[in-house]
Write a protein that holds these residues in place. Structure first.
Motif, PDB file in Angstrom:
ATOM      1  N   SER B  12       0.839  -1.197   0.000  1.00 43.87           N
ATOM      2  CA  SER B  12       0.000   0.000   0.000  1.00 43.87           C
ATOM      3  C   SER B  12       0.869   1.240   0.000  1.00 43.87           C
ATOM      4  CB  SER B  12      -0.907   0.014   1.230  1.00 43.87           C
ATOM      5  OG  SER B  12      -2.054  -0.739   1.009  1.00 43.87           O
ATOM      6  N   ALA B  30      -3.542   2.839  -0.988  1.00 44.65           N
ATOM      7  CA  ALA B  30      -4.000   1.853  -1.973  1.00 44.65           C
ATOM      8  C   ALA B  30      -2.815   1.058  -2.473  1.00 44.65           C
ATOM      9  CB  ALA B  30      -4.698   2.533  -3.138  1.00 44.65           C
ATOM     10  N   GLU B  31      -3.077  -0.186  -2.821  1.00 45.94           N
ATOM     11  CA  GLU B  31      -2.009  -1.049  -3.319  1.00 45.94           C
ATOM     12  C   GLU B  31      -2.157  -1.318  -4.811  1.00 45.94           C
ATOM     13  OE1 GLU B  31      -3.709  -5.494  -2.240  1.00 45.94           O
ATOM     14  OE2 GLU B  31      -2.496  -4.436  -0.769  1.00 45.94           O
ATOM     15  N   ALA B  32      -3.296  -0.948  -5.375  1.00 48.41           N
ATOM     16  CA  ALA B  32      -3.521  -1.188  -6.799  1.00 48.41           C
ATOM     17  C   ALA B  32      -4.522  -0.167  -7.303  1.00 48.41           C
ATOM     18  CB  ALA B  32      -4.056  -2.598  -7.020  1.00 48.41           C
ATOM     19  N   GLU B  34      -7.259  -0.513  -9.012  1.00 48.42           N
ATOM     20  CA  GLU B  34      -8.667  -0.847  -8.758  1.00 48.42           C
ATOM     21  C   GLU B  34      -9.023  -0.601  -7.292  1.00 48.42           C
ATOM     22  OE1 GLU B  34      -9.776  -4.731 -10.139  1.00 48.42           O
ATOM     23  OE2 GLU B  34     -11.702  -4.576  -9.107  1.00 48.42           O
ATOM     24  N   ASP B  35      -8.088  -0.972  -6.421  1.00 49.50           N
ATOM     25  CA  ASP B  35      -8.259  -0.726  -4.998  1.00 49.50           C
ATOM     26  C   ASP B  35      -8.502   0.761  -4.742  1.00 49.50           C
ATOM     27  OD1 ASP B  35      -8.115  -1.065  -2.214  1.00 49.50           O
ATOM     28  OD2 ASP B  35      -5.937  -0.871  -2.190  1.00 49.50           O
ATOM     29  N   ASN B  38     -11.971   2.014  -5.965  1.00 45.16           N
ATOM     30  CA  ASN B  38     -13.054   1.668  -5.041  1.00 45.16           C
ATOM     31  C   ASN B  38     -13.069   2.578  -3.815  1.00 45.16           C
ATOM     32  OD1 ASN B  38     -13.828  -0.426  -6.692  1.00 45.16           O
ATOM     33  ND2 ASN B  38     -12.549  -1.935  -5.634  1.00 45.16           N
ATOM     34  N   LYS B  39     -11.872   2.798  -3.264  1.00 38.03           N
ATOM     35  CA  LYS B  39     -11.808   3.620  -2.056  1.00 38.03           C
ATOM     36  C   LYS B  39     -12.194   5.066  -2.347  1.00 38.03           C
ATOM     37  CE  LYS B  39      -8.496   0.784   0.448  1.00 38.03           C
ATOM     38  NZ  LYS B  39      -7.068   0.547   0.730  1.00 38.03           N
ATOM     39  N   GLU B  64      -2.483  -0.514 -14.618  1.00 35.69           N
ATOM     40  CA  GLU B  64      -1.896  -0.878 -13.338  1.00 35.69           C
ATOM     41  C   GLU B  64      -0.389  -0.637 -13.329  1.00 35.69           C
ATOM     42  OE1 GLU B  64      -3.452  -1.678 -10.629  1.00 35.69           O
ATOM     43  OE2 GLU B  64      -1.595  -1.996  -9.524  1.00 35.69           O
TER      44      GLU B  64
END
Lengths: 98, 98
Positions: B12, B30-32, B34-35, B38-39, B64
Motif C-alpha cells: 500500500s 491503496a495497493e492497486a 482498482e483498490d 473503489n476507495k 496498473e
C-alpha cells in the motif's frame, strides 16, 4: 530484532498541530489517529474536531493507515465543523518574488 | 530476506485524492489502481468514477503498471463522466511571473 519485526507495537510520534487561523501551534505526541484527535481537542480547545488536515495542502487525514505514513513533525491543522483549510498566506506570493 | 524479494506482495502506498474543483482532498492508501478506484468513490462521494488523472497535468492513469510507477503522495484528481481536468488556477500565472 524478531520482536521489532513481528510485534509492530504502535510507536508514538511527534506532530505539530495548528488551528484554523494558524495563531496557535503545539507539539503533540500520538501513536494513532484517534489518540491524536483526543489530545488535540483537549490541547487546542476545539470542542468538536471535525477534521484533521495536512497544513501544507489541506489533505484530509481520515484513515489510520494513511496517518501512519506521515513523517515525524508533520504539521496538521485541526478544523471544527464551521472551519475550512486555506492555503498558507505566504506560500504563493513569496514564491513569485524570488 | 528471500521472502521479501520473492514474495512481491503489493504494498500500500499513500495517495492524495482531490475532486474536480479541488475543494476536497483526502489521503488514501491503496495497493492497486482498482483498490484506489473503489476507495475513492466511497471516500469522495463520486458514485461513478470515470477517470483518475494526475492533478499536475491531467494525465490519465488507466493501467496498473503506470499506476505502480507513481511516487508516494502523488496528487490524483477523480472525475465523473461530466467532469474534466482543468489546470491549477495558481500554477500558470505565477510560474510566468518568475
Amino acid at each position: 530484532t524478531q520482536q521489532l519485526l513481528s510485534g509492530r507495537a504502535p510507536q508514538s510520534k511527534p506532530f505539530r498541530i495548528t488551528n484554523a487561523d494558524r495563531s496557535v501551534k503545539k507539539g503533540i505526541m500520538a501513536e494513532a489517529l484517534e489518540d491524536l484527535m483526543n489530545k488535540v481537542s483537549d490541547s487546542l480547545n476545539v470542542s468538536c474536531v471535525s477534521a484533521l488536515v495536512l497544513d501544507e495542502d489541506g489533505t484530509g487525514v481520515e484513515t489510520e493507515d494513511f496517518f501512519q505514513t506521515l513523517p515525524e513533525n508533520t504539521v496538521l491543522m485541526v478544523l471544527d465543523k464551521a472551519q475550512k483549510w486555506t492555503p498558507h498566506p505566504y506560500s504563493i506570493p513569496y514564491r513569485n518574488q524570488l
